[in-house]
Design a protein around this motif. Structure first.
Motif, PDB file in Angstrom:
ATOM      1  N   SER A 119       1.153 -12.652   4.903  1.00 36.38           N
ATOM      2  CA  SER A 119       1.928 -11.595   4.244  1.00 36.38           C
ATOM      3  C   SER A 119       1.039 -10.723   3.369  1.00 36.38           C
ATOM      4  N   HIS A 120       0.060 -11.343   2.682  1.00 37.25           N
ATOM      5  CA  HIS A 120      -0.848 -10.580   1.833  1.00 37.25           C
ATOM      6  C   HIS A 120      -1.758  -9.700   2.677  1.00 37.25           C
ATOM      7  N   LEU A 121      -2.233 -10.232   3.794  1.00 37.46           N
ATOM      8  CA  LEU A 121      -3.094  -9.450   4.677  1.00 37.46           C
ATOM      9  C   LEU A 121      -2.342  -8.276   5.298  1.00 37.46           C
ATOM     10  N   VAL A 122      -1.111  -8.523   5.736  1.00 41.12           N
ATOM     11  CA  VAL A 122      -0.321  -7.447   6.338  1.00 41.12           C
ATOM     12  C   VAL A 122      -0.018  -6.365   5.311  1.00 41.12           C
ATOM     13  N   GLU A 123       0.271  -6.758   4.063  1.00 44.82           N
ATOM     14  CA  GLU A 123       0.504  -5.750   3.030  1.00 44.82           C
ATOM     15  C   GLU A 123      -0.723  -4.863   2.862  1.00 44.82           C
ATOM     16  N   ALA A 124      -1.921  -5.469   2.871  1.00 46.66           N
ATOM     17  CA  ALA A 124      -3.154  -4.681   2.753  1.00 46.66           C
ATOM     18  C   ALA A 124      -3.306  -3.741   3.944  1.00 46.66           C
ATOM     19  N   GLY A 125      -2.995  -4.244   5.139  1.00 45.01           N
ATOM     20  CA  GLY A 125      -3.083  -3.400   6.319  1.00 45.01           C
ATOM     21  C   GLY A 125      -2.100  -2.251   6.276  1.00 45.01           C
ATOM     22  N   LEU A 126      -0.877  -2.517   5.827  1.00 39.67           N
ATOM     23  CA  LEU A 126       0.136  -1.459   5.748  1.00 39.67           C
ATOM     24  C   LEU A 126      -0.239  -0.417   4.701  1.00 39.67           C
ATOM     25  N   ARG A 127      -0.786  -0.852   3.566  1.00 42.24           N
ATOM     26  CA  ARG A 127      -1.196   0.113   2.531  1.00 42.24           C
ATOM     27  C   ARG A 127      -2.216   1.099   3.102  1.00 42.24           C
ATOM     28  N   THR A 128      -3.213   0.554   3.790  1.00 39.12           N
ATOM     29  CA  THR A 128      -4.260   1.428   4.329  1.00 39.12           C
ATOM     30  C   THR A 128      -3.703   2.311   5.442  1.00 39.12           C
ATOM     31  N   MET A 129      -2.846   1.768   6.288  1.00 41.13           N
ATOM     32  CA  MET A 129      -2.294   2.539   7.390  1.00 41.13           C
ATOM     33  C   MET A 129      -1.453   3.710   6.891  1.00 41.13           C
ATOM     34  N   ILE A 130      -0.551   3.445   5.956  1.00 43.26           N
ATOM     35  CA  ILE A 130       0.324   4.511   5.457  1.00 43.26           C
ATOM     36  C   ILE A 130      -0.485   5.526   4.645  1.00 43.26           C
ATOM     37  N   ALA A 131      -1.433   5.035   3.839  1.00 44.14           N
ATOM     38  CA  ALA A 131      -2.250   5.949   3.028  1.00 44.14           C
ATOM     39  C   ALA A 131      -3.104   6.859   3.889  1.00 44.14           C
ATOM     40  N   SER A 132      -3.428   6.433   5.109  1.00 46.58           N
ATOM     41  CA  SER A 132      -4.274   7.253   5.985  1.00 46.58           C
ATOM     42  C   SER A 132      -3.534   8.477   6.519  1.00 46.58           C
ATOM     43  N   LEU A 133      -2.213   8.504   6.388  1.00 49.99           N
ATOM     44  CA  LEU A 133      -1.428   9.605   6.956  1.00 49.99           C
ATOM     45  C   LEU A 133      -1.619  10.897   6.174  1.00 49.99           C
ATOM     46  N   ASP A 134      -1.457  10.829   4.867  1.00 50.00           N
ATOM     47  CA  ASP A 134      -1.596  11.999   3.995  1.00 50.00           C
ATOM     48  C   ASP A 134      -1.596  11.506   2.556  1.00 50.00           C
ATOM     49  N   PRO A 135      -1.901  12.368   1.581  1.00 54.57           N
ATOM     50  CA  PRO A 135      -2.023  11.901   0.190  1.00 54.57           C
ATOM     51  C   PRO A 135      -0.717  11.445  -0.441  1.00 54.57           C
ATOM     52  N   SER A 137       2.049   9.795   1.283  1.00 57.82           N
ATOM     53  CA  SER A 137       2.710   8.660   1.915  1.00 57.82           C
ATOM     54  C   SER A 137       2.104   7.367   1.363  1.00 57.82           C
ATOM     55  N   ALA A 138       2.947   6.331   1.223  1.00 55.02           N
ATOM     56  CA  ALA A 138       2.451   5.082   0.644  1.00 55.02           C
ATOM     57  C   ALA A 138       3.358   3.924   1.023  1.00 55.02           C
ATOM     58  N   LEU A 385      12.825  -1.342   3.522  1.00 53.63           N
ATOM     59  CA  LEU A 385      12.480  -2.180   4.675  1.00 53.63           C
ATOM     60  C   LEU A 385      13.329  -3.457   4.687  1.00 53.63           C
ATOM     61  N   PRO A 386      13.607  -4.004   5.869  1.00 55.68           N
ATOM     62  CA  PRO A 386      14.494  -5.168   5.968  1.00 55.68           C
ATOM     63  C   PRO A 386      13.975  -6.401   5.233  1.00 55.68           C
ATOM     64  N   GLN A 387      12.670  -6.661   5.294  1.00 51.52           N
ATOM     65  CA  GLN A 387      12.148  -7.863   4.649  1.00 51.52           C
ATOM     66  C   GLN A 387      11.968  -7.671   3.153  1.00 51.52           C
ATOM     67  N   GLU A 388      11.212  -6.649   2.764  1.00 47.08           N
ATOM     68  CA  GLU A 388      11.001  -6.349   1.352  1.00 47.08           C
ATOM     69  C   GLU A 388      10.317  -5.005   1.216  1.00 47.08           C
ATOM     70  N   GLY A 389      10.448  -4.404   0.040  1.00 49.07           N
ATOM     71  CA  GLY A 389       9.756  -3.166  -0.256  1.00 49.07           C
ATOM     72  C   GLY A 389      10.264  -1.979   0.520  1.00 49.07           C
ATOM     73  N   ALA A 390       9.407  -0.977   0.641  1.00 51.65           N
ATOM     74  CA  ALA A 390       9.786   0.278   1.280  1.00 51.65           C
ATOM     75  C   ALA A 390       8.530   1.035   1.658  1.00 51.65           C
ATOM     76  N   ILE A 391       8.691   2.093   2.419  1.00 55.13           N
ATOM     77  CA  ILE A 391       7.594   3.031   2.650  1.00 55.13           C
ATOM     78  C   ILE A 391       8.028   4.404   2.154  1.00 55.13           C
ATOM     79  N   ARG A 392       7.111   5.058   1.489  1.00 54.05           N
ATOM     80  CA  ARG A 392       7.327   6.467   1.121  1.00 54.05           C
ATOM     81  C   ARG A 392       6.608   7.285   2.185  1.00 54.05           C
ATOM     82  N   LEU A 393       7.380   7.954   3.019  1.00 52.57           N
ATOM     83  CA  LEU A 393       6.841   8.573   4.225  1.00 52.57           C
ATOM     84  C   LEU A 393       7.114  10.066   4.227  1.00 52.57           C
ATOM     85  N   THR A 394       6.086  10.851   4.524  1.00 53.77           N
ATOM     86  CA  THR A 394       6.276  12.294   4.671  1.00 53.77           C
ATOM     87  C   THR A 394       7.028  12.554   5.972  1.00 53.77           C
ATOM     88  N   THR A 395       8.215  13.113   5.857  1.00 55.59           N
ATOM     89  CA  THR A 395       9.095  13.278   7.011  1.00 55.59           C
ATOM     90  C   THR A 395       9.399  14.731   7.354  1.00 55.59           C
TER      91      THR A 395
END
Length: 505
Positions: A119-135, A137-138, A385-395
């Motif tokens: 879960s900790h590794l996936v959170e790190a992966g998701l942070r980097t993935m979403i942050a790579s989209l634009d300044p 998104s998070a 998100l269904p499990q926990e947290g959320a994404i702030r996404l440029t839509t």
């Protein structure tokens, strides 16, 4: 004219819409691969085969990092976010780019922390993935999602600063007036490098923000860079009470400053204009609406505020990736009863502030004065998100009534004001109205910013050094003085002639 949106309900509703869209996605599902067995057919359904292969690539990297741990729940969490980004992000991004960024986050986490739970590794992966989209998104974990509502309230704890990420550091967009950050002299464009001596480069905006929060009365030490020079600021945290609207009377002109577009800002604006009108009565000659260093805020507040001064016309159009959008139109009823207006803007005017400036400019309701605005013309949707947290996404992107995209372009003033004089506030050690305006970075300068689309139109009538205007108002501000003199002159042309400015060619 108040749409009465509740931000929490609105964002959760958008998340529900996004979830329902995911179930309708077409494509083929591979039911026999290792990835499908691990996360379940429901997580894999609706994706084309090539997307499944990319997700299997991420899964392999996760297994390598997590060892013998059971990563099925964490991988399902990643799959859910991956599909939401594919479905709802404002522009199409290759699956391989998303997974490359996510794996990069896994590797960085493994190299910097002994924690190897999935879960900790996936959170790190998701942070980097979403942050790579634009300044903007998070990825937000459960605590960050809860705290994401704080900035839209009229009262919260902290130092009173609006920030953004830049080059792995934290950039000051604007200090909020009458807060510890403002009194300490922090300025737009300052870069925060350390919090209480700890370097924050590369640790993420949310991490830095959480480090700066704390109990009221506790002390905080920031290390900043301004113009290549490093300095320190010591602040004492406080309960931040944001007074979203301020007003005063200057001669026969009503001056109204909107600090942020937070809850009830529209009501506060209406009260300010009503009080100005009551005090001046039939002598009210004009209104200066000051949106300088206003970093934006709630969309519904910007729409309502623009509508407050318009009888009709388009306010803003919001368009997503597939071209579908919503057009916000003004309804009848001008709280200022048609008196002339000037809107003051600068490079710190962003997002909701740009919507209001563009709407009043395009509909001929106000002359816009100042410098080019920040150009933050994108819409962020917070999707739970269904499990926990959320994404702030440029839509989606904002489009001015003229059809121009605000993103990475901003709003061009009708009359450009060049800051040449030191204000009384600056002499007292406080931030100037638009210090070093031409040197500050804007949205288009941010790494990974969504580029401008379409063409822009020149609207500049002329350029005026603000030293040619008298200081005006409680803060003896020359740019406010220029706005007041324009309203008293009766037209932009007469004002330009009076100050000896050359009209734009």
């Amino acid at each position: 004219m108040n749409f009465g949106f509740n931000r929490k309900i609105w964002l959760v509703a958008l998340g529900a819409v996004a979830s329902s869209m995911l179930g309708a996605l077409g494509g083929c599902a591979a039911g026999n691969g290792s990835f499908a067995r691990m996360v379940g057919l429901g997580d894999f359904a609706g994706l084309p085969p090539e997307s499944g292969r990319e997700m299997e690539r991420f899964n392999a990297a996760l297994r390598h990092g997590a060892g013998d741990s059971d990563e099925s729940r964490a991988t399902a969490h990643f799959a859910d976010v991956f599909k939401r980004v594919r479905a709802s992000y404002v522009r199409e991004v290759r699956d391989s780019e998303l997974v490359d960024a996510a794996i990069r986050g896994l590797e960085e986490q493994r190299s910097s922390s002994p924690r190897r739970d999935p879960s900790h590794l996936v959170e790190a992966g998701l942070r980097t993935m979403i942050a790579s989209l634009d300044p903007h998104s998070a990825y937000l974990n459960a605590d960050e999602y809860r705290d994401s509502f704080v900035s839209t309230r009229s009262e919260f704890g902290g130092i009173g600063i609006e920030v953004n990420a830049e080059d792995g550091l934290v950039k000051v967009i604007a200090p909020i007036e009458d807060t510890p950050a403002y009194r300490a002299g922090l300025k737009t464009g300052d870069l925060i490098t350390h919090v209480d001596g700890e370097p924050i480069k590369g640790k993420g905006l949310i991490y830095a923000v959480n480090k700066m929060r704390g109990p009221p009365g506790s002390e905080l030490r920031l290390t900043l860079v301004r113009g290549g020079a490093t300095f320190e600021a010591r602040l004492t945290r406080a309960v931040i009470k944001v007074r979203s609207v301020r007003w005063e009377i200057i001669d026969d002109i009503g001056y109204v400053r909107v600090v942020r577009f937070i809850e009830k800002a529209d009501d506060n604006l209406e009260q300010a204009v009503a009080e100005v009108s009551k005090r001046l009565g039939g002598r009210l000659r004009g209104i200066v609406l000051d949106l300088r260093n206003n970093p934006g805020g709630l969309l519904d507040q910007s729409v309502t505020m623009a509508d407050s001064f318009l009888e009709s016309g388009t306010i803003v159009t919001v368009k997503g990736r597939r071209g579908a959008g919503r057009i916000y139109e003004a309804s009848s009823g001008d709280i200022a009863r048609g008196v002339p207006m000037v809107v003051l803007v600068n490079g710190g005017s962003a997002s909701a502030a740009e919507i209001v400036a563009a709407a009043l400019q395009h509909n001929g309701r106000a002359v816009v004065m100042g410098t080019q605005t920040f150009g933050k013309g994108s819409v962020q949707t917070v999707v739970p998100l269904p499990q926990e947290g959320a994404i702030r996404l440029t839509t989606a992107l904002y489009y001015a009534p003229s059809g121009e995209a605000i993103q990475a372009r901003g709003v061009e003033p009708n009359i450009e004001l060049i800051e040449t004089a030191v204000s009384a506030e600056a002499e007292k050690g406080k931030p100037a109205a638009d210090g070093a305006a031409e040197k500050r970075r804007r949205e288009a300068d941010l790494p990974g910013a969504i580029p401008a689309v379409g063409a822009g139109f020149a609207r500049r009538h002329g350029t005026v050094p603000d030293s040619r205007c008298r200081p005006a108002g409680e803060k003896e501000d020359r740019q406010v003085g220029c706005a007041v003199e324009l309203l008293q002159a009766g037209s932009a042309g007469k004002f330009l002639a009076a100050v000896g400015a050359q009209p734009a060619m």
